[in-house]
Each structure stands twice: as C-alpha cells, then as structure tokens.
Design an enzyme around this catalytic site. Structure first.
Site, mmCIF file in Angstrom:
data_model
loop_
_atom_site.group_PDB
_atom_site.id
_atom_site.type_symbol
_atom_site.label_atom_id
_atom_site.label_comp_id
_atom_site.label_asym_id
_atom_site.label_seq_id
_atom_site.Cartn_x
_atom_site.Cartn_y
_atom_site.Cartn_z
ATOM 1 N N ASP A 15 -10.049 -66.780 15.484
ATOM 2 C CA ASP A 15 -9.469 -66.349 16.764
ATOM 3 C C ASP A 15 -10.306 -66.812 17.956
ATOM 4 O OD1 ASP A 15 -7.617 -65.086 18.382
ATOM 5 O OD2 ASP A 15 -8.597 -63.132 18.258
ATOM 6 N N ASN A 17 -9.181 -69.513 20.136
ATOM 7 C CA ASN A 17 -8.906 -70.902 20.539
ATOM 8 C C ASN A 17 -8.366 -70.986 21.966
ATOM 9 O OD1 ASN A 17 -9.488 -71.411 17.902
ATOM 10 N ND2 ASN A 17 -7.410 -72.022 17.296
ATOM 11 N N GLY A 18 -7.436 -70.068 22.285
ATOM 12 C CA GLY A 18 -6.808 -70.091 23.610
ATOM 13 C C GLY A 18 -7.837 -69.838 24.706
ATOM 14 N N ARG A 19 -8.697 -68.833 24.477
ATOM 15 C CA ARG A 19 -9.709 -68.511 25.489
ATOM 16 C C ARG A 19 -10.742 -69.621 25.632
ATOM 17 N NH1 ARG A 19 -10.736 -62.842 22.912
ATOM 18 N NH2 ARG A 19 -9.295 -63.764 21.406
ATOM 19 N N TRP A 20 -11.044 -70.276 24.543
ATOM 20 C CA TRP A 20 -11.986 -71.409 24.585
ATOM 21 C C TRP A 20 -11.413 -72.488 25.515
ATOM 22 C CZ3 TRP A 20 -11.861 -76.610 23.640
ATOM 23 C CH2 TRP A 20 -13.092 -77.260 23.427
ATOM 24 N N HIS A 32 -6.810 -75.248 19.961
ATOM 25 C CA HIS A 32 -6.409 -75.298 18.543
ATOM 26 C C HIS A 32 -6.981 -76.560 17.870
ATOM 27 C CE1 HIS A 32 -4.071 -71.794 19.184
ATOM 28 N NE2 HIS A 32 -3.138 -72.373 19.917
ATOM 29 N N SER A 60 -0.237 -66.049 11.863
ATOM 30 C CA SER A 60 0.241 -64.760 11.353
ATOM 31 C C SER A 60 1.761 -64.668 11.456
ATOM 32 C CB SER A 60 -0.396 -63.613 12.144
ATOM 33 O OG SER A 60 0.190 -63.511 13.427
ATOM 34 N N GLU A 62 3.176 -62.607 13.090
ATOM 35 C CA GLU A 62 3.438 -62.227 14.491
ATOM 36 C C GLU A 62 3.290 -63.413 15.443
ATOM 37 O OE1 GLU A 62 1.419 -60.215 12.438
ATOM 38 O OE2 GLU A 62 3.189 -58.972 12.108
ATOM 39 N N LEU A 125 -14.789 -74.121 -5.044
ATOM 40 C CA LEU A 125 -14.372 -73.021 -4.187
ATOM 41 C C LEU A 125 -12.849 -72.951 -4.064
ATOM 42 C CD1 LEU A 125 -15.760 -72.052 -0.789
ATOM 43 C CD2 LEU A 125 -13.575 -73.170 -0.755
ATOM 44 N N ARG A 178 -14.584 -61.790 12.113
ATOM 45 C CA ARG A 178 -13.679 -62.063 13.226
ATOM 46 C C ARG A 178 -14.488 -62.473 14.438
ATOM 47 N NH1 ARG A 178 -7.974 -59.585 15.025
ATOM 48 N NH2 ARG A 178 -7.559 -61.153 16.620
ATOM 49 N N SER A 186 -5.481 -57.260 12.781
ATOM 50 C CA SER A 186 -4.281 -58.052 13.095
ATOM 51 C C SER A 186 -3.487 -58.453 11.843
ATOM 52 C CB SER A 186 -4.652 -59.293 13.917
ATOM 53 O OG SER A 186 -5.282 -58.920 15.133
HETATM 54 C C1 IPE Z 1 -4.883 -63.218 14.547
HETATM 55 O O1 IPE Z 1 -5.102 -63.634 15.844
HETATM 56 C C2 IPE Z 1 -4.125 -64.267 13.782
HETATM 57 C C3 IPE Z 1 -4.840 -65.515 13.537
HETATM 58 C C4 IPE Z 1 -6.054 -65.802 13.898
HETATM 59 C C5 IPE Z 1 -4.070 -66.483 12.817
HETATM 60 P P1 IPE Z 1 -4.151 -63.209 17.045
HETATM 61 O O2 IPE Z 1 -4.710 -63.812 18.264
HETATM 62 O O3 IPE Z 1 -2.742 -63.515 16.710
HETATM 63 O O4 IPE Z 1 -4.326 -61.628 17.027
HETATM 64 P P2 IPE Z 1 -4.077 -60.539 18.158
HETATM 65 O O5 IPE Z 1 -2.720 -60.804 18.731
HETATM 66 O O6 IPE Z 1 -5.159 -60.714 19.172
HETATM 67 O O7 IPE Z 1 -4.191 -59.234 17.448
HETATM 68 C C1 IPE Z 2 -6.282 -68.224 17.164
HETATM 69 O O1 IPE Z 2 -6.618 -68.400 18.490
HETATM 70 C C2 IPE Z 2 -5.241 -69.199 16.668
HETATM 71 C C3 IPE Z 2 -3.985 -68.579 16.277
HETATM 72 C C4 IPE Z 2 -3.719 -67.305 16.321
HETATM 73 C C5 IPE Z 2 -2.947 -69.465 15.800
HETATM 74 P P1 IPE Z 2 -5.718 -67.789 19.654
HETATM 75 O O2 IPE Z 2 -4.673 -68.802 20.001
HETATM 76 O O3 IPE Z 2 -5.206 -66.454 19.274
HETATM 77 O O4 IPE Z 2 -6.768 -67.684 20.809
HETATM 78 P P2 IPE Z 2 -6.866 -66.541 21.898
HETATM 79 O O5 IPE Z 2 -6.971 -65.244 21.162
HETATM 80 O O6 IPE Z 2 -5.626 -66.620 22.726
HETATM 81 O O7 IPE Z 2 -8.108 -66.867 22.666
HETATM 82 MG MG MG Z 3 -5.975 -64.591 19.535
#
Ligand code: IPE
Ligand code: IPE
Ligand code: MG
Length: 230
Positions: A15, A17-20, A32, A60, A62, A125, A178, A186
């Site tokens: 988790d 990637n978006g904030r990075w 990503h 996920s 979701e 593994l 995490r 999650s």
């Molecule tokens: C959890 O991350 C799912 C994956 C890393 C694949 P999310 O970014 O989807 O989780 P929430 O929404 O913050 O709980």
């Molecule tokens: C995890 O990083 C990747 C997936 C859930 C697919 P995010 O995309 O959730 O990154 P944040 O949480 O927005 O920083």
């Molecule tokens: Mg996330």
C-alpha cells in the site's frame, strides 16, 4: 537469524503507491510502476532469506471502485509483469494467484494459468499474488465449495474449511506487513491471519527496501506468540 524464528508465511499489503506518486506530483500510475519494482525486490529478498511462503496483496475485491483508467493501468502492469517473466531463476519459486480471477480478461487469465503451471513443480518459495482477492470472498467461496460437495455440518471442522480456501495446503500467515502508515487489514487473509503478528510501517510501498523487510522480520522474531496459552 535462527531459521526457527523466521515466519513460515508472510503477508504483505502493498500500500501507498498513490501517495508516493502524489508526493512527486506524478500520476498515480507512476506509483504503481514503482510499486511493481518494490514487489520484485521484496520477492527476491524473501528467496534470499529462505522464507517458505509469501503472499502479496496486489488488488482487492474493493479496488474495482477506483477510476476505470487506474484499474486498467494496474491490470496492464500485471500483464506486463507476466510477459517480462520473473527476473529470478524460475526454478526457485512456485507462483500462484489467489482470489477470483473470473472477471480478469481472457488474455490475463491465460498468462496467469501458464505461469502457475510452468512453476507448479518447483520446490522453492511459494509466492501468492492476491488479485481480486478479499478475505470475505475467500471464506464465502470455500463455504460454497463445501456445500456443493455435500459437507456434513456435524463433522465439518476448521481444517476442512481451511482446505477449501485459496491458500489450501499453505501454513497460516505468521506475519502481516503493512507499509504506508495505515493500520488496518483491508479484507486481506482474514481467516488465515487469526493469530498473525502485525507490523505496520510508515514507509510507502514503492520505497520499501530489503532493510524494511529485515526490520519487520526482526520485530516479528521478538514477539511472544501465545496462541491463547500462557
Ligand atoms: C489494500 O489497500 C489493498 C491492496 C494493497 C491491494 P487499499 O489502499 O485498497 O486499502 P484501503 O482502502 O486503504 O483500506
Ligand atoms: C496500493 O497502493 C495499490 C493498490 C491498492 C492496487 P494505493 O494505490 O492504495 O496507494 P494509496 O493508498 O492511494 O497511497
Ligand atoms: Mg491504499
């Protein structure tokens, strides 16, 4: 480290990637792409450490709520990864996908099934990639299978249900890592994590290094696991 202190099964919620990307004023997709590199690094390090099993949470049940462009970009990254092949000796790893692959494209499903069959007889593994994975969906899917097979409620036990999960045959997850600062599960491996140890870290997944993995395992090795005993 004493091998008996190593987790047998590690789960990693990839988790942040978006904030990075946001921090660098880049599109989320750039995060990503960097995240996929961190995945390769981390998988290689798990092999070097002699870990038996690792599950990476990649997408996920979701995550379909995200904008279509982002979902498509993530699916393309999976596909590119499968095309590029593993940059590790394929003999060292058994690759499996866990989750419901039904909604994925036929092309992606074919690549997934090819990689699984190409590595199925390896001995190293076991690497699970959780795609369209949800812990609740995992349990529901297992229960449906039990019902279809005419399971007897009088004799049904936890082992029989575990045996129908996507992780059948693998040990329960010992350590869940995490990154990204969030402190929640999650919908990841909720059955399998009943007695897992959690290590939450502030690092964003694309920056996750070998040292971070070492630190999480070190922290895990200091925990006193009682499993309800004393
Ligand atoms: C959890 O991350 C799912 C994956 C890393 C694949 P999310 O970014 O989807 O989780 P929430 O929404 O913050 O709980
Ligand atoms: C995890 O990083 C990747 C997936 C859930 C697919 P995010 O995309 O959730 O990154 P944040 O949480 O927005 O920083
Ligand atoms: Mg996330």
């Amino acid at each position: 480290m004493d091998a008996s202190l190593l987790p047998r099964h590690i789960g990693i919620i990839m988790d942040g990637n978006g904030r990075w990307a946001k921090k660098r004023l880049l599109p989320r997709t750039a995060g990503h792409i960097q995240g996929a590199k961190a995945f390769r690094r981390c998988l290689r390090h798990c092999i070097d450490l002699g870990i038996g099993c690792v599950t990476f949470y990649a997408f996920s049940t979701e995550n379909w709520k995200r904008p279509k462009e982002e979902v498509n970009a993530i699916m393309k990254l999976f596909s590119d990864y499968l095309d590029e092949g593993l940059d590790i000796s394929e003999d060292d790893v058994v690759m499996r996908f866990i989750g419901d692959v039904t909604p994925l494209s036929d092309a992606l499903k074919k690549k997934i099934s090819d990689l699984q069959s190409d590595t199925a007889d390896n001995h190293g593994l076991v690497c699970n990639i959780a795609v369209n994975y949800g812990g609740r969906d995992d349990i529901l899917h297992a229960v449906k299978r039990l019902i279809k097979e005419g399971a007897d409620p009088e004799t049904l036990d936890e082992a029989a249900l575990s045996d129908k999960l996507y992780t059948a045959g693998l040990p329960d997850v010992d350590l869940i890592i995490r990154p990204s600062g969030e402190q929640r599960i999650s919908n990841f491996l909720i059955w399998q994590a009943a007695y897992a140890e959690y290590v939450f870290m502030d690092v964003l997944w694309p920056d996750f290094s070998e040292k971070d993995l070492d630190a999480a395992i070190e922290e895990y090795s200091k925990r006193n696991r009682r499993f309800g005993g004393i």
